[in-house]
Scaffold this motif. Structure first.
Motif, mmCIF file in Angstrom:
data_model
loop_
_atom_site.group_PDB
_atom_site.id
_atom_site.type_symbol
_atom_site.label_atom_id
_atom_site.label_comp_id
_atom_site.label_asym_id
_atom_site.label_seq_id
_atom_site.Cartn_x
_atom_site.Cartn_y
_atom_site.Cartn_z
ATOM 1 N N LYS A 1 0.839 -1.200 0.000
ATOM 2 C CA LYS A 1 0.000 0.000 0.000
ATOM 3 C C LYS A 1 0.876 1.253 0.000
ATOM 4 C CE LYS A 1 -3.909 -2.186 2.278
ATOM 5 N NZ LYS A 1 -4.859 -2.090 1.205
ATOM 6 N N TYR B 1 0.683 3.988 1.710
ATOM 7 C CA TYR B 1 1.067 4.510 3.022
ATOM 8 C C TYR B 1 2.132 3.646 3.693
ATOM 9 C CZ TYR B 1 -1.869 8.580 3.132
ATOM 10 O OH TYR B 1 -2.396 9.819 2.868
ATOM 11 N N TYR C 1 2.640 9.358 -3.963
ATOM 12 C CA TYR C 1 1.627 9.187 -5.003
ATOM 13 C C TYR C 1 2.089 9.694 -6.364
ATOM 14 C CZ TYR C 1 -1.924 7.325 -1.918
ATOM 15 O OH TYR C 1 -2.629 6.516 -1.072
ATOM 16 N N ASP D 1 2.451 7.286 -9.499
ATOM 17 C CA ASP D 1 1.752 7.617 -10.748
ATOM 18 C C ASP D 1 2.716 7.579 -11.928
ATOM 19 O OD1 ASP D 1 -0.677 7.933 -9.450
ATOM 20 O OD2 ASP D 1 -0.580 10.128 -9.423
ATOM 21 N N ARG E 1 -0.949 -0.781 -10.451
ATOM 22 C CA ARG E 1 -1.815 -0.453 -9.323
ATOM 23 C C ARG E 1 -2.848 -1.557 -9.270
ATOM 24 N NH1 ARG E 1 -4.825 1.580 -5.895
ATOM 25 N NH2 ARG E 1 -6.421 3.088 -5.743
ATOM 26 N N ASP F 1 -6.109 -2.338 -7.961
ATOM 27 C CA ASP F 1 -7.260 -1.636 -7.398
ATOM 28 C C ASP F 1 -7.943 -2.427 -6.291
ATOM 29 O OD1 ASP F 1 -7.022 0.672 -8.978
ATOM 30 O OD2 ASP F 1 -8.129 -0.266 -10.620
ATOM 31 N N SER F 2 -8.115 -3.722 -6.490
ATOM 32 C CA SER F 2 -8.850 -4.526 -5.509
ATOM 33 C C SER F 2 -8.124 -4.620 -4.173
ATOM 34 C CB SER F 2 -9.122 -5.927 -6.055
ATOM 35 O OG SER F 2 -7.910 -6.611 -6.317
ATOM 36 N N LEU F 3 -6.805 -4.451 -4.171
ATOM 37 C CA LEU F 3 -6.027 -4.500 -2.927
ATOM 38 C C LEU F 3 -5.592 -3.109 -2.481
ATOM 39 C CD1 LEU F 3 -3.652 -7.531 -3.711
ATOM 40 C CD2 LEU F 3 -5.802 -7.560 -2.427
ATOM 41 N N GLN F 4 -5.902 -2.091 -3.281
ATOM 42 C CA GLN F 4 -5.451 -0.722 -3.030
ATOM 43 C C GLN F 4 -3.949 -0.699 -2.746
ATOM 44 O OE1 GLN F 4 -7.997 0.740 0.089
ATOM 45 N NE2 GLN F 4 -9.681 1.070 -1.318
ATOM 46 N N SER F 5 -3.209 -1.320 -3.661
ATOM 47 C CA SER F 5 -1.773 -1.443 -3.474
ATOM 48 C C SER F 5 -1.070 -1.420 -4.827
ATOM 49 C CB SER F 5 -1.455 -2.731 -2.712
ATOM 50 O OG SER F 5 -1.911 -3.851 -3.436
ATOM 51 N N HIS G 1 -2.788 -12.676 -1.356
ATOM 52 C CA HIS G 1 -2.629 -11.381 -2.035
ATOM 53 C C HIS G 1 -1.466 -11.367 -3.018
ATOM 54 C CE1 HIS G 1 -5.754 -9.878 0.503
ATOM 55 N NE2 HIS G 1 -5.069 -10.175 1.568
ATOM 56 N N GLU H 1 -8.219 -7.166 -13.593
ATOM 57 C CA GLU H 1 -7.889 -7.983 -12.423
ATOM 58 C C GLU H 1 -8.876 -9.134 -12.336
ATOM 59 O OE1 GLU H 1 -7.580 -5.809 -8.727
ATOM 60 O OE2 GLU H 1 -6.759 -4.075 -9.777
#
Length: 145
Positions: A38, A40, A59, A63, A73, A75-79, A101, A132
């Motif tokens: 992730k 963060y 970010y 990007d 990226r 999306d489903s894992l926000q990672s 994961h 995905e």
């Protein structure tokens, strides 16, 4: 870890772009993680080396790396995860294990070309995609007793 960084540097140079020190640090952190991470968590790790690093720093760098075809990226894992092979625009299919994961990439399977033709026939021009598919990887399908 130097080989993937050297490959990324060459990939970017061929595109007229640079692997700056910050981009190198973020990519190194992604490579060291050996899987999705992730933003963060990347920020926390980066702040050990650069205490002034902020979320926009991470970010913006992510990007750039995604746009360059070096990072996906999820999306489903926000990672985010490093691409096994660099390519842009992204045209692969990401297989995401719901248990561990882990992420594996299928690079442009044949049925994607059929989909491109169908979309073009309907008047839709696809620029890029990241599809995905969620399920269980081979290791997680093994029944444990």
């Amino acid at each position: 870890m130097d080989a993937p960084l050297d490959t990324a540097e060459s990939w970017l140079a061929a595109r007229g772009e640079k692997l700056t020190e910050l981009r190198r640090e973020v990519l190194s952190l992604l490579l060291a993680n050996h899987g999705p991470i992730k933003a963060y968590d990347l920020l926390a790790a980066l702040q050990k080396q650069r205490p002034g690093a902020s979320p926009p720093t991470v970010y913006r760098t992510l990007d750039f790396l995604v746009a360059a075809g070096i990072v996906h990226r999820i999306d489903s894992l926000q990672s985010f995860v490093v691409c096994p092979t660099f390519h842009a625009p992204h045209q692969g299919v990401l297989l995401v294990c719901e248990r561990c994961h882990g992420v594996e990439e299928l690079d442009s399977p044949l049925w994607m070309e059929t989909m491109r033709r169908e979309l073009a026939g309907s008047g839709f021009a696809m620029n890029q995609h990241e599809l995905e598919i969620k399920g269980l990887c081979r290791n997680c399908q093994v029944v444990t007793v």
